[in-house]
Design a protein around this motif. Sequence first.
Motif, PDB file in Angstrom:
ATOM      1  N   PHE A 331      21.705  17.392  -6.008  1.00 17.53           N
ATOM      2  CA  PHE A 331      21.212  18.763  -5.904  1.00 17.53           C
ATOM      3  C   PHE A 331      21.685  19.611  -7.080  1.00 17.53           C
ATOM      4  N   GLU A 332      20.835  20.540  -7.487  1.00 20.17           N
ATOM      5  CA  GLU A 332      21.189  21.541  -8.474  1.00 20.17           C
ATOM      6  C   GLU A 332      20.389  22.803  -8.182  1.00 20.17           C
ATOM      7  N   VAL A 333      20.983  23.929  -8.479  1.00 22.07           N
ATOM      8  CA  VAL A 333      20.313  25.208  -8.256  1.00 22.07           C
ATOM      9  C   VAL A 333      19.402  25.479  -9.436  1.00 22.07           C
ATOM     10  N   VAL A 334      18.102  25.635  -9.180  1.00 23.90           N
ATOM     11  CA  VAL A 334      17.122  25.808 -10.255  1.00 23.90           C
ATOM     12  C   VAL A 334      16.349  27.088 -10.049  1.00 23.90           C
ATOM     13  N   ASP A 335      15.796  27.582 -11.125  1.00 24.85           N
ATOM     14  CA  ASP A 335      14.834  28.681 -11.073  1.00 24.85           C
ATOM     15  C   ASP A 335      13.525  28.076 -10.596  1.00 24.85           C
ATOM     16  N   PHE A 336      13.216  28.273  -9.341  1.00 25.74           N
ATOM     17  CA  PHE A 336      12.122  27.522  -8.716  1.00 25.74           C
ATOM     18  C   PHE A 336      10.760  27.905  -9.287  1.00 25.74           C
ATOM     19  N   ALA A 337      10.594  29.155  -9.691  1.00 25.52           N
ATOM     20  CA  ALA A 337       9.318  29.565 -10.286  1.00 25.52           C
ATOM     21  C   ALA A 337       9.066  28.790 -11.583  1.00 25.52           C
ATOM     22  N   SER A 338      10.103  28.677 -12.410  1.00 29.15           N
ATOM     23  CA  SER A 338       9.954  27.933 -13.670  1.00 29.15           C
ATOM     24  C   SER A 338       9.713  26.457 -13.394  1.00 29.15           C
ATOM     25  N   PHE A 339      10.415  25.916 -12.393  1.00 23.84           N
ATOM     26  CA  PHE A 339      10.232  24.503 -12.042  1.00 23.84           C
ATOM     27  C   PHE A 339       8.773  24.236 -11.631  1.00 23.84           C
ATOM     28  N   LEU A 340       8.200  25.099 -10.806  1.00 23.42           N
ATOM     29  CA  LEU A 340       6.824  24.907 -10.360  1.00 23.42           C
ATOM     30  C   LEU A 340       5.829  25.105 -11.502  1.00 23.42           C
ATOM     31  N   GLN A 354      -8.885  13.518 -15.172  1.00 23.04           N
ATOM     32  CA  GLN A 354      -9.593  12.828 -14.087  1.00 23.04           C
ATOM     33  C   GLN A 354     -10.754  13.657 -13.530  1.00 23.04           C
ATOM     34  N   GLY A 355     -11.024  14.769 -14.188  1.00 19.91           N
ATOM     35  CA  GLY A 355     -12.138  15.601 -13.757  1.00 19.91           C
ATOM     36  C   GLY A 355     -11.855  16.414 -12.530  1.00 19.91           C
ATOM     37  N   VAL A 356     -10.605  16.742 -12.256  1.00 17.73           N
ATOM     38  CA  VAL A 356     -10.218  17.521 -11.082  1.00 17.73           C
ATOM     39  C   VAL A 356      -9.877  18.935 -11.528  1.00 17.73           C
ATOM     40  N   HIS A 357     -10.451  19.929 -10.860  1.00 19.34           N
ATOM     41  CA  HIS A 357     -10.153  21.332 -11.155  1.00 19.34           C
ATOM     42  C   HIS A 357      -8.870  21.726 -10.428  1.00 19.34           C
ATOM     43  N   PHE A 358      -7.904  22.161 -11.205  1.00 19.83           N
ATOM     44  CA  PHE A 358      -6.597  22.533 -10.630  1.00 19.83           C
ATOM     45  C   PHE A 358      -6.357  24.015 -10.841  1.00 19.83           C
ATOM     46  N   LYS A 359      -5.859  24.676  -9.792  1.00 20.48           N
ATOM     47  CA  LYS A 359      -5.559  26.099  -9.884  1.00 20.48           C
ATOM     48  C   LYS A 359      -4.231  26.362  -9.189  1.00 20.48           C
ATOM     49  N   SER A 360      -3.368  27.119  -9.857  1.00 20.66           N
ATOM     50  CA  SER A 360      -2.055  27.435  -9.274  1.00 20.66           C
ATOM     51  C   SER A 360      -1.901  28.935  -9.104  1.00 20.66           C
ATOM     52  N   ASP A 361      -1.184  29.331  -8.064  1.00 23.85           N
ATOM     53  CA  ASP A 361      -0.877  30.736  -7.775  1.00 23.85           C
ATOM     54  C   ASP A 361       0.580  30.792  -7.338  1.00 23.85           C
ATOM     55  N   ILE A 362       1.468  31.017  -8.295  1.00 32.39           N
ATOM     56  CA  ILE A 362       2.916  31.003  -8.027  1.00 32.39           C
ATOM     57  C   ILE A 362       3.387  32.448  -7.940  1.00 32.39           C
ATOM     58  N   ALA A 363       3.482  32.960  -6.717  1.00 29.83           N
ATOM     59  CA  ALA A 363       3.872  34.358  -6.491  1.00 29.83           C
ATOM     60  C   ALA A 363       5.380  34.455  -6.306  1.00 29.83           C
ATOM     61  N   LEU A 364       6.134  33.984  -7.294  1.00 29.49           N
ATOM     62  CA  LEU A 364       7.599  34.011  -7.258  1.00 29.49           C
ATOM     63  C   LEU A 364       8.103  34.676  -8.522  1.00 29.49           C
ATOM     64  N   GLN A 369      15.958  31.249  -6.618  1.00 30.40           N
ATOM     65  CA  GLN A 369      16.727  30.033  -6.837  1.00 30.40           C
ATOM     66  C   GLN A 369      16.706  29.154  -5.585  1.00 30.40           C
ATOM     67  N   VAL A 370      16.508  27.859  -5.808  1.00 29.76           N
ATOM     68  CA  VAL A 370      16.476  26.888  -4.730  1.00 29.76           C
ATOM     69  C   VAL A 370      17.299  25.679  -5.145  1.00 29.76           C
ATOM     70  N   SER A 371      18.072  25.138  -4.202  1.00 35.65           N
ATOM     71  CA  SER A 371      18.879  23.945  -4.478  1.00 35.65           C
ATOM     72  C   SER A 371      18.025  22.712  -4.184  1.00 35.65           C
ATOM     73  N   ILE A 372      17.706  21.942  -5.240  1.00 31.62           N
ATOM     74  CA  ILE A 372      16.832  20.774  -5.076  1.00 31.62           C
ATOM     75  C   ILE A 372      17.338  19.606  -5.909  1.00 31.62           C
ATOM     76  N   ASP A 373      16.840  18.430  -5.583  1.00 34.40           N
ATOM     77  CA  ASP A 373      16.963  17.237  -6.423  1.00 34.40           C
ATOM     78  C   ASP A 373      15.642  17.129  -7.182  1.00 34.40           C
ATOM     79  N   ARG A 374      15.657  17.403  -8.493  1.00 36.28           N
ATOM     80  CA  ARG A 374      14.420  17.491  -9.278  1.00 36.28           C
ATOM     81  C   ARG A 374      13.567  16.236  -9.131  1.00 36.28           C
ATOM     82  N   ASP A 375      14.178  15.049  -9.299  1.00 34.99           N
ATOM     83  CA  ASP A 375      13.407  13.807  -9.282  1.00 34.99           C
ATOM     84  C   ASP A 375      12.753  13.589  -7.916  1.00 34.99           C
ATOM     85  N   LYS A 376      13.496  13.845  -6.873  1.00 32.43           N
ATOM     86  CA  LYS A 376      12.928  13.614  -5.532  1.00 32.43           C
ATOM     87  C   LYS A 376      11.858  14.641  -5.190  1.00 32.43           C
ATOM     88  N   MET A 377      12.053  15.869  -5.640  1.00 27.88           N
ATOM     89  CA  MET A 377      11.034  16.869  -5.371  1.00 27.88           C
ATOM     90  C   MET A 377       9.744  16.537  -6.117  1.00 27.88           C
TER      91      MET A 377
END
Length: 492
Positions: A331-340, A354-364, A369-377
Amino acid sequence: MSIRLKLLISYAAMLLIPLVMMIITAVLLVVVFKGDFQSIRDQYGSGIGLFENQNVEHTFKDLKRSSEKNPSILADSAYLADIDQELQLSNSKLVVRKDNTLVYVSPTLQGSDVLQQLPAFKHPGHPERGDATKYGKELLEVNSFDFYYNGQQPGSVFIVTSVNPIVNFTQKFFPTLFITLLIILILTHTLLTYFVSKSIITPLRKLKNAMKRIQSGDLDFQVQITSKDEIGQLSIAFEQMRKQLRESIHTQIQYEENRKELISNISHDIRTPLTAIRGYVDGLGDGIADTPDKKQKYIEIISSKAEEMDHLIDELFLYSKLDLKRVPFNFEVVDFASFLEDWSDELEFELGKQGVHFKSDIALNEQIQVSIDRDKMKRVFSNIMDNSLKYMNKPEKHIGLHAKIAGEHVIIEITDNGVGMDAKALPHIFDRFYRADPSRNSNNGGSGLGLAISKQMIEGHGGTIEARSMKGEGTCMTIKLPLRRHKDGDNE
């Protein structure tokens, strides 16, 4: 020795010991105040009470002896006055009668109604004990004897004693009261013994019967709790034990069923690529692949199937370690908005190819800050994306990512416009080897462990994952993770 017998013995001892002591005490009191048993018996036979004042009785006997030896002295006012004063110390008064004339009356009896009701002369030496009678406001007892003066004139001596009503009642009804007291003591103790023993033995007998039912394997019953005492607490603990034991057995049965299902699923998923490998190997051995291009194609297919088996074994091994809590989390405390945002940029590039339309809406904001394991997440997100792409059947493929704050949690939603799932399939999509397709063919690929692994990893982060879906419209995966507190103790 059983508890019931112990209780009966103890209750019997508690009854008999006080009973014996009470009888001994009563006998000793009677003997101390009235002499030996023979005198007590004589007094009962003669009608003289057991608890009569000893001084009055002694004076009464002296006067009677005087009437026999020197009756003339009973006409001496000075002598009678002395006797009266002595009697008054015992709350008694003296009256002497000659013929029908009162030769001496105690000053305290002057004008009393008792003087008009004195018993008549009967015969010399006749002692008479009168019952306690109420005269005015006083309860009086008249004791008398008759004699002859020297001139053969009839005379009578009366001793009038003030009686305490309670003492009089006790003296009169002492045997009855004593026996009644013994009966009450025995009856009360017997009833208490019965009900107290019943209140203890009956619940214990029920617990014993319940234990026998458990011993025979019957756990589908309920222990009745009828009290809040120690036995009631024991019943509560026993009932909790029964419930836990039943749940444990049910869990063990479920584990056994899951184990059998796991073995069946592993056998099925490994046998599919293994059968293909054997088929192509046989094709090479039989010379079916008679050109270099066919041989190369067969070899590539064999390699692909071997890689598929290797991937399945790796997934199974990872799932087993997660299930046994043997996979470490870094685990490490990360800036979750930047991570996403970084992950979204990579994902948009990959999905675009692959021809897939992707759209993100990160309202953070950047301070979340969130404590996560980067690789597992990232592994969780990848598994969800692979699952979405696997079941994408629309001409225009869309995948969306939305992140927001809800209380003390960050919510991540990943949506797609794939085939969706039936409502009955939703509760099982995080089970290992579960596929919404009941035929369990492998045309769509996958190990059937991706979402099960994702759920274990999210729960390892202290979060939750769930799914919403509608058949033919798409699926939404929702991940909830706890926020990390800042040093000042506030949540963003």
